[in-house]
Design an enzyme around this catalytic site. Structure first.
Site, PDB file in Angstrom:
ATOM      1  NE  ARG A  13      -1.845   2.217   3.597  1.00 67.44           N
ATOM      2  CZ  ARG A  13      -2.451   2.807   4.637  1.00 67.44           C
ATOM      3  NH1 ARG A  13      -3.663   2.416   4.988  1.00 67.44           N
ATOM      4  NH2 ARG A  13      -1.858   3.739   5.322  1.00 67.44           N
TER       5      ARG A  13
ATOM      6  CE1 TYR B  44      -4.823   6.447   7.873  1.00 69.60           C
ATOM      7  CE2 TYR B  44      -4.515   6.186   5.507  1.00 69.60           C
ATOM      8  CZ  TYR B  44      -4.676   5.640   6.763  1.00 69.60           C
ATOM      9  OH  TYR B  44      -4.664   4.280   6.900  1.00 69.60           O
TER      10      TYR B  44
ATOM     11  CG  ASP C 223      -6.844   3.684   3.390  1.00 72.99           C
ATOM     12  OD1 ASP C 223      -7.957   4.127   3.044  1.00 72.99           O
ATOM     13  OD2 ASP C 223      -6.615   3.206   4.522  1.00 72.99           O
TER      14      ASP C 223
ATOM     15  CG  HIS D  19      -8.397   6.928   6.232  1.00 74.89           C
ATOM     16  ND1 HIS D  19      -9.009   7.548   7.291  1.00 74.89           N
ATOM     17  CD2 HIS D  19      -7.839   5.803   6.731  1.00 74.89           C
ATOM     18  CE1 HIS D  19      -8.807   6.828   8.391  1.00 74.89           C
ATOM     19  NE2 HIS D  19      -8.105   5.755   8.076  1.00 74.89           N
TER      20      HIS D  19
ATOM     21  CD  GLU E 294      -7.901   0.418   2.894  1.00 73.41           C
ATOM     22  OE1 GLU E 294      -6.975  -0.220   2.345  1.00 73.41           O
ATOM     23  OE2 GLU E 294      -7.931   0.667   4.100  1.00 73.41           O
TER      24      GLU E 294
ATOM     25  CD  GLU F  86      -9.950   1.081   7.620  1.00 71.52           C
ATOM     26  OE1 GLU F  86      -9.138   0.504   6.889  1.00 71.52           O
ATOM     27  OE2 GLU F  86      -9.703   2.138   8.218  1.00 71.52           O
TER      28      GLU F  86
ATOM     29  NE  ARG G 194      -9.295  -2.041   4.175  1.00 67.96           N
ATOM     30  CZ  ARG G 194      -8.209  -2.487   4.808  1.00 67.96           C
ATOM     31  NH1 ARG G 194      -7.636  -3.591   4.400  1.00 67.96           N
ATOM     32  NH2 ARG G 194      -7.707  -1.829   5.831  1.00 67.96           N
TER      33      ARG G 194
ATOM     34  CD  GLU H  15      -4.093  -2.497   6.961  1.00 68.78           C
ATOM     35  OE1 GLU H  15      -5.259  -2.693   7.359  1.00 68.78           O
ATOM     36  OE2 GLU H  15      -3.593  -1.362   6.873  1.00 68.78           O
TER      37      GLU H  15
ATOM     38  CD1 TRP I 184      -7.863  12.217  10.006  1.00 73.09           C
ATOM     39  CD2 TRP I 184      -8.374  10.119  10.651  1.00 73.09           C
ATOM     40  NE1 TRP I 184      -6.681  11.530  10.169  1.00 73.09           N
ATOM     41  CE2 TRP I 184      -6.958  10.244  10.545  1.00 73.09           C
ATOM     42  CE3 TRP I 184      -8.916   8.888  11.028  1.00 73.09           C
ATOM     43  CZ2 TRP I 184      -6.088   9.194  10.823  1.00 73.09           C
ATOM     44  CZ3 TRP I 184      -8.062   7.842  11.313  1.00 73.09           C
ATOM     45  CH2 TRP I 184      -6.656   8.002  11.214  1.00 73.09           C
TER      46      TRP I 184
HETATM   47  C1  GCO Z   1      -5.866   0.963   7.494  1.00 80.50           C
HETATM   48  C2  GCO Z   1      -6.673   1.889   8.313  1.00 80.50           C
HETATM   49  C3  GCO Z   1      -6.040   2.397   9.568  1.00 80.50           C
HETATM   50  C4  GCO Z   1      -7.106   3.138  10.388  1.00 80.50           C
HETATM   51  C5  GCO Z   1      -6.980   2.790  11.825  1.00 80.50           C
HETATM   52  C6  GCO Z   1      -8.072   3.440  12.656  1.00 80.50           C
HETATM   53  O1  GCO Z   1      -6.216   0.836   6.328  1.00 80.50           O
HETATM   54  O2  GCO Z   1      -4.957   0.360   8.021  1.00 80.50           O
HETATM   55  O3  GCO Z   1      -7.286   2.860   7.517  1.00 80.50           O
HETATM   56  O4  GCO Z   1      -4.903   3.169   9.342  1.00 80.50           O
HETATM   57  O5  GCO Z   1      -7.011   4.503  10.218  1.00 80.50           O
HETATM   58  O6  GCO Z   1      -6.989   1.406  11.960  1.00 80.50           O
HETATM   59  O7  GCO Z   1      -8.069   2.950  13.942  1.00 80.50           O
HETATM   60 MG    MG Z   2      -7.879   1.860   5.690  1.00 80.41          MG
END
Ligand code: GCO
Ligand code: MG
Length: 404
Positions: free
Chosen positions: A148, A160, A212, A214, A238, A264, A285, A341, A404
């Site tokens: 990634r 991020y 990602d 996010h 992602e 996630e 995920r 991951e 975020w």
């Molecule tokens: C990822 C995630 C993490 C999250 C985190 C939040 O893809 O690994 O986006 O970076 O931000 O797990 O608690």
């Molecule tokens: Mg993520």
């Protein structure tokens, strides 16, 4: 019958906060489950201590499905990250116990191996494109087959996924309040294609690449990004948008062939029911701790399999080694595994959670120990008390709160 005689919750901070459930039986066999919910840890600890642990005493530890239904339907208030993390912890600990009682690793109870190892992806990042490209090389040298890639965006502070130094990336910041970051979609959309152009230039077409977003774009913005990076053949893009509006993904799908991974933050099958049935995503995920344990996650992935959707479980450092171990047993067993991951934990975390899973040649292997092959050293854990820590809050440059 193997009776549960004790259930205790351990909150500790070896490198970061973790909530761990330990269940003990009258046979002297114990099992562990992860209940960590980043930034909201104590809510799950209380849910378990105050409302779940007392109900477990006297129950048959072998009745995993019945206990899951009892806690899910019995609460009346269904779903949600706190409830589902608590149920996950119980479920995971009971699978661990069942494996130990049977003398088998949990993956054998799930039907046995479907593959030799669990392919994982690592995280590469850098402030600049050049730094990020060098970081990809570092991971390739370590044996990773999938990477990634995230990089700093000119004009955006505290991006991020980007960090300096060799410690694992940790978005939660210690302190009584969240730190604040800023965001510009315009700058981000302009810069990301340059990153992947540079990565493909250096590494060629074979390396599996991911990115990602996010949860920061709207569907039409995500469609534009997906289209712009098609030539770089990402394995997945992602969390392009926040996923509460499942039908929003139709717009992305209409415009781009870049595969989409999502989930996630999902905690039940209902969070992805439409996404999967309409084949709007390619990878789900969800993971053991946040999606109701091995029992419910297997149900999600079985459902995904009907629609050509594969697993791509979350594996950030805020999921404890207990969750990772459980995820690996499921990953190695299910027919529609996609990718896992893997962000290695800090050394101090690994000391507190002795475990048998190991990394080799780009794969993680769950190990052959009965149960999950992971435990918590309670004495050592007690040396690292909980520390308040929060995930950041994001704002646009005019101050508006953004995802975020
Ligand atoms: C990822 C995630 C993490 C999250 C985190 C939040 O893809 O690994 O986006 O970076 O931000 O797990 O608690
Ligand atoms: Mg993520």
């Amino acid at each position: 019958m193997t009776t549960i005689v004790d259930a205790s919750v351990i909150v500790s901070c070896p490198g970061r906060n973790f909530v761990t459930l330990k269940i003990r039986t009258d046979d002297g066999v114990s099992g562990v489950g992860d209940a960590t919910l980043n930034g909201r840890e104590l809510a799950v600890a209380s849910y378990l201590r105050d409302h779940v642990c007392p109900l477990l005493i006297g129950r048959d530890a072998q009745r995993i499905e019945d206990t899951w239904q009892y806690l899910y339907k019995g609460a009346y208030w269904r779903r949600g990250p706190v409830t589902m993390a608590a149920i996950a912890a119980v479920d995971t600990a009971l699978w661990d116990i069942k494996g130990k009682l049977a003398g088998l690793p949990v993956y054998q109870l799930l039907g046995g191996r479907s593959r030799e190892g669990v392919t994982v992806y690592g995280h590469a990042n850098g402030e600049s494109v050049a730094e990020a490209v060098d970081d990809v090389a570092r991971l390739v040298d370590l044996g990773y087959r999938a990477v990634r890639v995230q990089c700093g965006i000119p004009g955006i502070e505290k991006m991020y996924g980007v960090h300096k130094g060799s410690t694992p990336y940790e978005p939660a910041g210690a302190g009584a309040r969240p730190v604040e970051a800023t965001w510009s979609t315009q700058r981000y959309l302009t810069h990301v294609p340059r990153l992947f152009e540079a990565v493909r230039d250096r590494f060629g077409p074979d390396l599996t690449l991911l990115h990602d977003v996010h949860h920061r774009l709207t569907p039409i913005e995500a469609a534009r990004l997906g289209k712009r990076v098609e030539d770089y053949a990402l394995h997945w893009l992602e969390d392009p948008v926040p996923a509460e509006l499942q039908e929003g993904f139709r717009l992305i799908r209409t415009h781009t062939t870049t595969p989409i991974a999502v989930g996630e933050v999902f905690n039940s099958i209902w969070d992805c029911q439409q996404l999967v049935a309409e084949q709007l995503v390619d990878f789900v995920r969800a993971t053991v701790v946040h999606a109701g344990g091995i029992t419910h996650l297997r149900r999600i992935f079985d459902y995904c399999a009907l629609y050509h959707v594969r697993s791509g479980s979350h594996g950030a450092t805020d999921l404890s080694p207990v969750c990772m171990a459980a995820a690996l047993h499921l990953d190695v067993a299910i027919p529609n595994f996609g990718l896992q991951e893997y962000m290695p934990h800090a050394e101090v975390t690994d000391e507190v959670f002795p475990r048998s899973y190991r990394f080799a040649d780009g794969y993680l292997h769950p190990g052959e120990e009965p149960g999950l092959g992971v435990d918590i050293d309670e004495k050592l854990a007690a040396r690292y008390p909980y520390q308040p820590a929060y995930l950041p809050v994001n704002r646009l440059t005019d101050g508006t709160v953004h995802s975020w």
